[in-house]
Design a protein around this motif. Structure first.
Motif, short mmCIF file in Angstrom:
data_model
loop_
_atom_site.label_atom_id
_atom_site.label_comp_id
_atom_site.label_asym_id
_atom_site.label_seq_id
_atom_site.Cartn_x
_atom_site.Cartn_y
_atom_site.Cartn_z
N ILE A 60 0.83 -1.21 0.00
CA ILE A 60 0.00 0.00 0.00
C ILE A 60 0.86 1.25 0.00
O ILE A 60 0.54 2.23 -0.69
N MET A 61 1.95 1.22 0.76
CA MET A 61 2.78 2.42 0.87
C MET A 61 3.75 2.58 -0.29
O MET A 61 4.25 3.67 -0.53
N GLY A 62 4.05 1.48 -1.02
CA GLY A 62 4.90 1.57 -2.20
C GLY A 62 6.39 1.59 -1.91
O GLY A 62 7.17 1.98 -2.79
N TYR A 63 6.81 1.16 -0.71
CA TYR A 63 8.23 1.16 -0.35
C TYR A 63 8.74 -0.27 -0.22
O TYR A 63 7.97 -1.21 0.05
N GLU A 64 10.06 -0.43 -0.38
CA GLU A 64 10.73 -1.72 -0.16
C GLU A 64 11.39 -1.71 1.21
O GLU A 64 11.50 -0.67 1.87
N LEU A 123 6.17 8.86 7.26
CA LEU A 123 5.10 8.35 6.40
C LEU A 123 3.74 8.93 6.78
O LEU A 123 2.72 8.53 6.21
N MET A 124 3.70 9.85 7.74
CA MET A 124 2.43 10.37 8.24
C MET A 124 2.24 11.83 7.88
O MET A 124 3.21 12.54 7.59
N THR A 125 0.99 12.25 7.94
CA THR A 125 0.71 13.67 7.85
C THR A 125 1.22 14.34 9.12
O THR A 125 1.51 13.67 10.13
N SER A 140 -6.02 1.24 21.91
CA SER A 140 -6.94 0.71 20.91
C SER A 140 -7.63 1.86 20.18
O SER A 140 -7.63 3.01 20.63
N LYS A 141 -8.23 1.50 19.03
CA LYS A 141 -8.97 2.45 18.20
C LYS A 141 -8.13 3.66 17.83
O LYS A 141 -8.54 4.81 18.00
N VAL A 142 -6.93 3.38 17.33
CA VAL A 142 -6.02 4.44 16.90
C VAL A 142 -6.28 4.73 15.42
O VAL A 142 -6.40 3.81 14.61
N SER A 143 -6.39 6.00 15.09
CA SER A 143 -6.59 6.42 13.70
C SER A 143 -5.40 7.26 13.25
O SER A 143 -4.97 8.16 13.99
N ARG A 144 -4.87 6.94 12.09
CA ARG A 144 -3.73 7.69 11.54
C ARG A 144 -3.95 7.91 10.05
O ARG A 144 -4.68 7.15 9.39
N VAL A 145 -3.30 8.95 9.53
CA VAL A 145 -3.33 9.24 8.10
C VAL A 145 -1.90 9.16 7.58
O VAL A 145 -1.02 9.93 8.01
N LEU A 146 -1.65 8.19 6.68
CA LEU A 146 -0.32 8.01 6.08
C LEU A 146 -0.32 8.62 4.68
O LEU A 146 -1.38 8.87 4.08
N VAL A 147 0.88 8.83 4.19
CA VAL A 147 1.05 9.32 2.82
C VAL A 147 1.98 8.35 2.11
O VAL A 147 3.13 8.15 2.53
N ASN A 148 1.48 7.68 1.06
CA ASN A 148 2.30 6.67 0.39
C ASN A 148 3.32 7.32 -0.54
O ASN A 148 3.40 8.56 -0.64
N LYS A 149 4.06 6.48 -1.21
CA LYS A 149 5.16 6.97 -2.04
C LYS A 149 4.67 7.85 -3.18
O LYS A 149 5.39 8.75 -3.64
N VAL A 206 -3.48 7.61 2.91
CA VAL A 206 -3.98 6.28 3.29
C VAL A 206 -4.50 6.38 4.72
O VAL A 206 -3.74 6.69 5.64
N PHE A 207 -5.78 6.14 4.91
CA PHE A 207 -6.38 6.19 6.24
C PHE A 207 -6.34 4.80 6.87
O PHE A 207 -6.76 3.81 6.24
N ILE A 208 -5.83 4.72 8.10
CA ILE A 208 -5.73 3.43 8.77
C ILE A 208 -6.32 3.54 10.18
O ILE A 208 -6.31 4.61 10.80
N GLU A 209 -6.82 2.41 10.69
CA GLU A 209 -7.34 2.32 12.06
C GLU A 209 -6.88 0.99 12.65
O GLU A 209 -6.79 -0.01 11.93
N GLY A 210 -6.61 0.97 13.96
CA GLY A 210 -6.20 -0.27 14.60
C GLY A 210 -5.71 -0.05 16.01
O GLY A 210 -6.11 0.92 16.69
N ASN A 211 -4.79 -0.92 16.44
CA ASN A 211 -4.30 -0.91 17.81
C ASN A 211 -2.78 -0.83 17.84
O ASN A 211 -2.10 -1.30 16.92
#
Length: 686
Positions: free
Chosen positions: A263-267, A279-281, A302-311, A316-321
């Motif tokens: 998803i992020m386009g990196y190796e 990788l974040m805003t 828990s219930k962490v929300s972050r906004v990433l920026v891919n290559k 990219v909006f993500i949610e999780g722990n």
């Protein structure tokens, strides 16, 4: 990993316990030997002291016996007293007795022994005094007194002394024997306890040995399983659709799974030189740094929300722990488990934009519009056009329910329709009468449907004022009805006045010819006359149906009964007719009576033509605030959703609506048909 560490600690504890048990076994054996040696020494000491006491008491008994013998010899030969040998011998024995008594006094151990010893010592003193008296009497030559003193004092004292000496010897023997027995019992108890503890410890050592062996085998097996689990876990996190990353305490990326890199386009080589903050805003990076600084207060977030920026620069909006990883109580890193919610977030953003546009259109619309909660029926919102139309302020309107703007006779129908809108998600269009703030009633057409507003289902309704249109429609309907009635009356009048007159003339002509007919023509003559009479009756009935005169000569009930009779001449139907007494008390306008008659006439025509029924039910009654006409049959019925409405049904509906009434049709294949006409009581007058 934590469980494995705990197992290793348990194994270490088992080994320590194993060693402790061996040491405990040695200590028990050592303590046993030491205690037994101590008690054996005590037994030996008690035995020595007992032997010494018995020896002293035996010597004391012997010395007293020798002394008594010397005394008896002296009594039998008083002259021997003056010889020095007897006195020296007696003196030596007395000294030895004193020495024995002094020696024994040092060995006394309890009060009983002391008491017996004191008694012996007292008798010894008494005997000594008696001997001194005996010696003085011998010197003075009182031989008879000497024998008397011996028999009265010395002999009984000596016997008492002998008994006390025996009693003391026996008491000492019993006491020392009991003491030795107690010591021996203690040795036995110590031996038994030591043997029991030895057996128990030996069993524990064996059990612990087995436990240690089994634990080692279990740990080995668990290590193998753990290695296998780690391999499967690594494969799982590589293949899962979740985004999984491992970071160090500085936010550097240690590991990223396949989905994250895709998803992020990196190796891997690119990510190894990056921090996750890169990788974040800006906002997400600041929040993540804050969380990393505050690590330790919780094991996870828990219930962490972050906004990433891919290559490619896409968000990219993500949610999780987030899980904190510790090593020896010190933060060692962070593991994140996230899912890609980009599509969901973009949809939410789109929905918010759509909702914003909807609100703009809603409040700016020139047509009155409102929304209400289908559960509580309270209004949720209303545009300016609705507030102006109903005459309320926004605060007043939002404190009311949808039932508050309905007349009472419309509320049941409203509730039914709301249930259909919500449960079956139907779009609803129908005519209603609404109440304004000033109490006036207005005719409206409602367009309603269910929508989601703020993630909650509500009903959106648009209101079109059809008062003017309804007045125009009523005028048209009135004109149509008037035209139809005029045509019916004209046809009925022609049939009654002209055709019936022609038939009457024909009947009179036949009557004149009767006397001139031959016998052969009498039967045709009679048949022709009967046909003319039957035709006249049928035309009269038809003219009455086309141009009823019930409003002049008969009541509504009588007109209905006559109409039912004309449709049931052959008695083909079982008809049930109920006419409510309350209806007779009403003042019904001429037009209303005529329209009710026409509606019944139209439906009876449909029943005869289509239904194949055998039963007809007719009810006219007052229910709540309505005058109701119910026409039912047990015919074959039809599907109201697929069968098109004919001119007859349209006419019935038009006639009902002309008096602000409702036309309802209920039918299904095989279940007959029922028509319900509801006319508000306020519309029934002249």
């Amino acid at each position: 990993m934590k469980k494995l560490v705990e197992r290793i600690q348990v194994t270490r504890a088992l080994f320590i316990s194993y060693i402790i048990l061996f040491v405990a076994l040695g200590l028990i054996r050592f303590t046993e030997h030491r205690n037994i040696g101590t008690i054996s020494g005590k037994i030996h000491a008690v035995s020595n002291l007992s032997s010494m006491r018995q020896n002293i008491l035996s010597q004391l008994q012997n010395s007293n016996s020798l002394l008594r013998i010397s005394e008896l010899r002296l009594l039998n030969s008083p002259d021997s007293y003056y010889k020095g040998d007897t006195q020296s011998e007696m003196y030596a024995v007395k000294s030895h007795i004193d020495s024995l008594l002094n020696e024994y006094r040092k060995l006394i151990e309890d009060s009983t022994e002391q008491r017996l010893y004191d008694s012996i010592l007292s008798i010894q003193r008494q005997i000594r005094k008696s001997r001194e008296q005996l010696a003085r009497r011998i010197i003075n030559g009182g031989i008879s007194e000497v024998h008397s003193l011996d028999s009265e004092d010395i002999q009984p004292a000596f016997e008492r002394l002998r008994d006390l000496n025996t009693e003391l010897s026996y008491y000492v023997y019993l006491r020392d024997t009991a003491t030795n027995q107690n010591f021996e019992n203690s040795i036995v108890r110590i031996s038994h306890f030591a043997s029991l503890m030895t057996i128990i410890i030996a069993i524990l050592i064996i059990v612990l040995g087995l436990v240690v062996v089994m634990t080692i085998r279990t740990i080995t097996r668990k290590k193998n399983k753990l290695a296998d689990s780690r391999a499967r876990y690594r494969k799982f996190i590589e293949e899962t659709n979740e985004l999984i990353t491992e970071l160090d305490t500085q936010g550097r990326i240690r590991f990223a799974n396949k989905k994250f890199k895709e998803i992020m386009g990196y190796e891997d080589h690119e990510l190894s030189n990056m921090q996750v903050f890169d990788l974040m805003t800006e906002e997400s990076a600041l929040e993540s740094r804050t969380n990393l600084i505050g690590a330790g207060s919780k094991d996870s977030i828990s219930k962490v929300s972050r906004v990433l920026v891919n290559k490619n620069g896409q968000k990219v909006f993500i949610e999780g722990n987030i899980v904190w990883e510790y090593k020896d109580g010190i933060l060692d890193g962070v593991t994140g488990f996230f899912r890609n919610v980009t599509d969901q977030k973009l949809l939410e953003i789109s929905l918010k934009e759509s909702e914003l546009k909807f609100r703009q259109l809603f409040y700016m619309a020139p047509v009155p519009m409102y929304t209400f909660d289908p559960e509580t029926m309270y209004f949720q919102s209303a545009n300016d056009a609705a507030l102006y139309y109903y005459g309320y302020s926004e605060k007043e309107f939002l404190c009311k329910t949808i039932m508050d703007i309905r007349p009472e006779d419309e509320r049941d129908r409203t509730m039914h329709q709301v249930n259909l809108i919500v449960k079956e998600n139907k779009k609803y269009i129908d005519y209603y009468r609404h109440l304004k703030k000033d109490g006036s009633i207005t005719n409206v057409e409602i367009f309603a449907s269910r929508i989601l507003l703020n993630h909650k289902p509500v009903v959106l309704a648009s209101v079109v004022d059809i008062t003017g249109r309804r007045q125009t429609e009523n005028k048209i309907t009135q004109a149509i009805i008037k035209t139809q009635e005029e045509e019916r009356y004209e046809i009925g009048s022609e049939l009654h006045d002209n055709v019936c007159q022609l038939l009457a003339s024909a009947k009179m002509s036949l009557s004149i010819m009767r006397n001139q007919l031959p016998v052969a023509l009498e039967q045709p003559y009679t048949q022709s006359l009967e046909s003319i009479i039957l035709a006249t009756e049928e035309i009269r009935n038809l003219s009455h149906r086309l141009a009823p005169v019930f409003f002049k000569n008969t009541t509504l009930k009588e007109s209905f009964e006559r109409l039912l009779q004309t449709f049931n001449i052959g008695s083909n139907y079982s008809i049930t007719f109920f006419f409510d007494e309350k209806v007779e008390a009403l003042t019904l306008s001429r037009e209303l009576q005529l329209n009710l008659y026409r509606i019944l006439q139209e439906q009876l025509r449909n029943i005869i033509k289509y239904s194949r029924a055998t039963e007809i039910n007719l009810d006219i009654l007052v229910y709540k605030n309505d005058l109701k006409l119910l026409i039912g049959d047990n015919g074959k019925g039809f599907d109201t959703n697929t069968t098109p409405s004919g001119i007859g049904l349209a006419n019935m509906k038009r006639r009902a609506e002309f008096f602000s009434g409702r036309f309802e049709l209920y039918s299904a294949p095989g279940e007959g048909c029922e028509v319900i006409i509801s006319i508000p009581l306020y519309a029934i007058g002249n």
